[in-house]
Scaffold this active site. Sequence first.
Site, PDB file in Angstrom:
ATOM      1  CD  GLU A 172      -3.059  -1.034   2.206  1.00  0.00           C
ATOM      2  OE1 GLU A 172      -2.926  -0.193   3.126  1.00  0.00           O
ATOM      3  OE2 GLU A 172      -4.020  -1.822   2.163  1.00  0.00           O
ATOM      4  CD  GLU A 291      -3.964  -5.846   3.107  1.00  0.00           C
ATOM      5  OE1 GLU A 291      -4.860  -5.170   3.669  1.00  0.00           O
ATOM      6  OE2 GLU A 291      -2.756  -5.575   3.196  1.00  0.00           O
TER       7      GLU A 291
END
Length: 502
Positions: A172, A291
């Site tokens: 991320e 995710e």
Amino acid sequence: MKARVTAHERYAVADIDPRLYGSFLEHLGRAVYGGIYEPDHPTADDNGMRGDVLELVKELDTPVCRYPGGNFVSAYNWEDGIGPKDERPSRLDLAWHTVEPNHVGIHEYADWADKAGIDMMLALNLGSRGLDEARAFVEYVNHPGGSYWSDLRKKNGRADPWNVKMWCLGNEMDGPWQVGHKSATEYGHLANETAKALRAFDRSLELIVCGSSHSDMPTYPEWERTVLEATYDNVDHISLHMYFENYEKNANNFLALSEKLGRYIDTVSGTIDFVKAKKRSKKDVTISFDEWNVWYHTRKQDLSYLHGTEWRFAPPILEDVYNFEDVLMVGSILNTFIRRADRVRIACIAQLVNVIAPIMTRTGGGAWRQTIFWPFKFASHHGRGTALRLSVDGPTYDADAASGVPCLDIAGVHDADGGTLTFFAVNKSGAEAMEVDLALDGFGAAKSVEHTLIKHDDLQATNTEDNPDNVAPRKGDGATLDGGKLALTLPPHSYSMIRVQL
């Protein structure tokens, strides 16, 4: 309500990569400490790993598990988790505001993964660290011997390399919350140079570059274009993340979020195609959706912990207790991945134990299956083979996320070797049963049909240690076979698995 579905043997999306049913463990809350690892538990093995949790993980049959993060990895020194446990340093984890004792590191995780029958997918710290630490970690894990890092691995008790193929180039990195957050240009350059170095070590590695943390990021989808233009020649997958929320307690809007997920996948797929065309490349980059899950039940109150002054060890945070409504959402998410199996080759439910997870434990006590355990298990066990391109004609409804949301969410899988067809169906309507005519074309004679149903009258029904089977599958009676046609009756707000023996 009525719907018509046609499945044809020749109309296929792609062969499904088994890694579509992957999982994720992060050093966060009680996912590791108190989740898979609890040395004082009655079922713990010599490495401190809980045997009861291991058995539930095996039951899910998840083929790959991403580790050790997540946000945690962006300030993690992998060297802290090797060598004698009593000599390992304790560190402050900046991502989750906790104390990390490093009792579990690469050796402990690898031994656990081996017992669970899971391939490792390891994440590299490109936040606070970079290329040099990444290549050292890969050498430690994968080189046979005769170098500093591989010989150190041998000294630490592991003679043979683990030969891990999947490596995430950070986590991320588009997120301002991330330690070492970078712009797309900065990250793209670092990721590409790291990938080149790892390719110099082993060209067969599968490298995963960071895409957007979710589709509402202000930099999406420009982030994907910039990063892929920098890294396309040297990576195999781009990662996407998405969590699903229902703060307003509106089932129609909640279940429509699978349409938003589909748009996300389609947009990034289009961006991949654009970069491929711009580079005149023959290479395909695919998506690692590493995710995903429902996450909102405890999110706001638990994340407030990060703003406090207390540093705790393995606090019980982000322990969402899932309900029956979440079964319908998770089933729809998995169906979306199956329908786009040509693009999404890897996906990881976040996470595996305790932290927004299908498995829950009590410290010193039992372990049990959360409601969402069941649709994940069914897809993992029976969603392997060829994803079918179904023709679906049925009622729709309008929601905040999209207009024309199908009330019937269905995916089909053909296992030619096993001679089976499996359909996963969610009736998103809470008002009416769904009568479905499902034509089977080109598959030959069908011998039998089996219907498994998950249904509860209360959308908020949960499973607990004392009542672990409150929401659980049962034999359904809503499927009949007549020649080459299936007739299905799907109750309102229900999840069904229909298996046909050919």
